[in-house]
Design an enzyme around this catalytic site. Structure first.
Site, PDB file in Angstrom:
ATOM      1  N   ASP A  85       0.833   0.730   2.317  1.00 51.30           N
ATOM      2  CA  ASP A  85       2.091   0.070   2.650  1.00 51.30           C
ATOM      3  C   ASP A  85       3.243   1.082   2.604  1.00 51.30           C
ATOM      4  O   ASP A  85       4.409   0.721   2.713  1.00 51.30           O
ATOM      5  CB  ASP A  85       2.377  -1.119   1.726  1.00 51.30           C
ATOM      6  CG  ASP A  85       2.654  -0.716   0.281  1.00 51.30           C
ATOM      7  OD1 ASP A  85       2.431   0.460  -0.067  1.00 51.30           O
ATOM      8  OD2 ASP A  85       3.084  -1.587  -0.500  1.00 51.30           O
TER       9      ASP A  85
ATOM     10  N   SER B   4      -0.870   0.841  -5.711  1.00 58.30           N
ATOM     11  CA  SER B   4      -0.098   1.543  -4.690  1.00 58.30           C
ATOM     12  C   SER B   4      -0.261   3.054  -4.793  1.00 58.30           C
ATOM     13  O   SER B   4      -1.333   3.586  -4.615  1.00 58.30           O
ATOM     14  CB  SER B   4       1.370   1.128  -4.768  1.00 58.30           C
ATOM     15  OG  SER B   4       2.100   1.607  -3.672  1.00 58.30           O
TER      16      SER B   4
ATOM     17  N   ASP C 177      -2.547   1.973  -0.967  1.00 54.96           N
ATOM     18  CA  ASP C 177      -2.757   0.680  -0.305  1.00 54.96           C
ATOM     19  C   ASP C 177      -2.137   0.629   1.080  1.00 54.96           C
ATOM     20  O   ASP C 177      -2.080  -0.439   1.698  1.00 54.96           O
ATOM     21  CB  ASP C 177      -2.229  -0.462  -1.167  1.00 54.96           C
ATOM     22  CG  ASP C 177      -0.714  -0.416  -1.367  1.00 54.96           C
ATOM     23  OD1 ASP C 177      -0.148   0.692  -1.357  1.00 54.96           O
ATOM     24  OD2 ASP C 177      -0.099  -1.479  -1.532  1.00 54.96           O
TER      25      ASP C 177
END
Length: 301
Positions: free
Chosen positions: A238, A93, A236
């Site tokens: 998100d 992440s 990533d």
């Protein structure tokens, strides 16, 4: 013992998260022969190695690895819904590039549940049992998942209004997984797009956490070119943060409040958020006639 955190398994390359762990994880998630597992990754330099190791584990247990490539975590989640039985995103992440990890994705999103994570943790402690040589799995290149994601996103927004406005948007992909989706989605929606850090090279031009310090140059660009909006992602994709026309970052709680209020327009509904969200979110939801449900931190909740 390997433990799942609030967002999967994460650690430094060669220490907590090793290629051997990737192989064992691939074996552990295959619950039956022919199980279809979507595998995606972000752009970290260690991602390819982990992808190959993970897929080796999946194949050795008789599973079918659906290789999505470098795509955002939400793209993998949608691909599981459309094509697979479960998914694994190889990512750490917003953590620094020396980190990497694995996030498990279920058929209905990230709700794999703590019981399932516990089951996988226990399986990782044991020696994997390879399938019979005649039952070894296969790898399939999963094509078009980015287009499926973009199509879904465009179906959920007022494209006609966006195309009428034609906003100029700076999109900072952070040299990460957003590169494969976001610039294209914005252009198809009718935006004038200026993309920065849009090469998924594994070399990151800024810190992956989309915060004020790491986005100082992006904010300067937004203001300098007279953009209407800036959007920046983590590794990533998100996580996203907005930058206004003056180069000021919009706080995450302010974004959540705006999104929640927008979703509730003209209808009474329920909004789920975590205990970390501020009272601004609660006020926005209640002022829009909705109800806020609060959960612990972590996508599995």
């Amino acid at each position: 013992m390997v433990k799942f955190g609030t967002s999967g398994i994460r650690g430094r390359f060669g220490e907590e998260v090793t290629p051997e762990l990737a192989i064992r994880l691939g074996q552990a998630v295959v619950e039956k022969k022919g199980m279809r597992i979507v595998v995606g990754r972000d752009a970290r330099s260690t991602g390819k190695l982990r992808e190959e190791a993970l897929i080796s584990g999946i194949l050795s247990a008789g599973g079918i690895a659906l290789r999505a490539g470098v795509v955002p975590t939400p793209t993998v989640s949608l691909a599981v819904k459309n094509h697979g039985d479960c998914g694994i995103m190889i990512t750490a992440s917003h953590n620094p590039p020396e980190y990497n990890g694995f996030k498990l994705l279920g058929k209905n999103g990230e709700e794999v549940g703590k019981d399932y994570e516990k089951k996988i943790e226990q399986a990782l402690e044991k020696e994997g049992k390879p399938a019979n040589w005649k039952e070894i799995g296969e790898t399939v290149r999963l094509k078009g998942v980015e287009a499926e994601h973009i199509k879904l996103v465009l179906s959920l927004v007022d494209v006609d209004l966006i195309r009428k406005k034609k906003p100029k948007v700076v999109i900072d992909c952070g040299n990460g997984a957003a590169c494969s989706v976001m610039p294209y989605a914005l252009r198809m929606a009718g935006c004038k797009v200026v993309a920065v850090n849009a090469e998924p090279s594994g070399e990151f031009a800024r810190g992956l956490e989309p915060n004020e310090e790491n986005l100082a140059e992006t904010a300067r660009i937004v203001k300098a070119i007279g953009a209407d909006l800036g959007i920046a992602h983590d590794g990533d994709a998100d996580r996203a943060i907005a930058i206004d026309e003056n180069g000021a970052l919009l706080g995450l709680d302010a974004q959540l409040a705006l999104v929640a209020a927008g979703e509730l327009q003209g209808k009474k509904g329920k909004v789920v958020s975590t205990i970390e969200a501020s009272l601004a979110v609660k006020d926005a939801v209640e002022n829009a006639g909705g109800e806020l449900l609060v959960t612990p931190v972590g996508s599995t909740h």
